[in-house]
Design an enzyme around this catalytic site. Structure first.
Site, PDB file in Angstrom:
ATOM      1  N   LYS A   1      -6.906   7.441  -5.393  1.00 51.35           N
ATOM      2  CA  LYS A   1      -6.651   7.870  -4.019  1.00 51.35           C
ATOM      3  C   LYS A   1      -6.960   9.353  -3.852  1.00 51.35           C
ATOM      4  O   LYS A   1      -7.666   9.754  -2.920  1.00 51.35           O
ATOM      5  CB  LYS A   1      -5.192   7.612  -3.626  1.00 51.35           C
ATOM      6  CG  LYS A   1      -4.890   7.944  -2.170  1.00 51.35           C
ATOM      7  CD  LYS A   1      -3.412   8.185  -1.927  1.00 51.35           C
ATOM      8  CE  LYS A   1      -2.991   9.575  -2.358  1.00 51.35           C
ATOM      9  NZ  LYS A   1      -1.616   9.926  -1.950  1.00 51.35           N
TER      10      LYS A   1
ATOM     11  N   ASP B   1      -3.722   5.047   0.955  1.00 54.04           N
ATOM     12  CA  ASP B   1      -2.380   5.565   0.724  1.00 54.04           C
ATOM     13  C   ASP B   1      -1.379   4.553   1.251  1.00 54.04           C
ATOM     14  O   ASP B   1      -1.735   3.434   1.631  1.00 54.04           O
ATOM     15  CB  ASP B   1      -2.207   6.939   1.383  1.00 54.04           C
ATOM     16  CG  ASP B   1      -2.125   6.851   2.895  1.00 54.04           C
ATOM     17  OD1 ASP B   1      -2.445   5.788   3.469  1.00 54.04           O
ATOM     18  OD2 ASP B   1      -1.733   7.853   3.526  1.00 54.04           O
TER      19      ASP B   1
END
Length: 223
Positions: free
Chosen positions: A121, A139
């Site tokens: 991420k 996320d």
């Protein structure tokens, strides 16, 4: 799980809702962004920005973070969740940048993910925001929204969510859609109190319909 055509229609609607969505982590360069995203794990961007306001005035380079003892850095980010572990990772990351990358944040996923505290991420955010490379970071907001809308399955992990979204959304839109999905989850489809009553996606949202039916049963009404 809904069709790719319907999913893209949903993403298009979210695009109209948040046309100006962008990264809300304040930073001036790739290094600051990397530190900010590392700090943002299990923490709000607003809290991170409050901490980095002073942090980025005190520390400017990897050398700066290595020039202090760990307890001092821990104290500087104490209001951030998991601050002890994050402080260790910041110093490990800084050492790696100096030893392996001439003090500069690397430009590839593989190199970024070799840094302490940097997962897929974070690497995706840095690649897209700092270097302009199309990427779609998943996320907590992106994952929640994708599953609520039925774009992905509830059992999908974050990598599966990313693969599904990037197979639906045109590559040139990955970065923008990433921020728009975050804004949709952060300001509209909230974790605890989603705004289903004013949501333009309500008619096609499996979670919204489920909540609506549950509220009817609770009030003794009928569909």
């Amino acid at each position: 799980m809904i069709s790719k055509t319907k999913a893209l229609e949903m993403v298009d609607t979210i695009d109209t809702m948040f046309p100006d969505a962008e990264c809300e982590l304040k930073h001036k360069n790739p290094f600051e962004l990397t530190i900010a995203v590392l700090l943002s794990a299990q923490c709000t961007d607003n809290t991170v920005n409050k901490v980095t306001h002073d942090l980025f005035q005190k520390y400017h380079t990897p050398e700066d973070y290595l020039s202090v003892e760990l307890p001092e850095l821990e104290n500087d980010i104490r209001s951030i969740g998991l601050y002890r572990n994050k402080a260790k990772n910041i110093q490990k990351l800084s050492r790696s940048l100096l030893d392996q990358f001439n003090g500069e944040v690397p430009h590839t996923h593989k190199e970024l993910e070799s840094l302490a505290g940097v997962g897929r991420k974070t690497a995706n955010v840095v690649m897209s925001v700092a270097f302009g490379e199309p990427a779609l970071a998943v996320d907590t907001h992106v994952e929640r929204v994708s599953k609520r809308l039925g774009i992905c399955r509830w059992k999908d992990n974050v990598n599966e969510v990313e693969r599904r979204l990037t197979s639906i959304i045109p590559r040139e839109r990955w970065t923008k859609s990433h921020h728009q999905l975050i804004f949709f989850g952060r300001y509209h489809c909230l974790a605890r109190k989603p705004k289903c009553d004013v949501c333009p996606l309500f008619d096609d949202c499996r979670e919204g319909q489920k909540r609506y039916r549950a509220s009817l049963r609770a009030s003794g009404g009928s569909e």
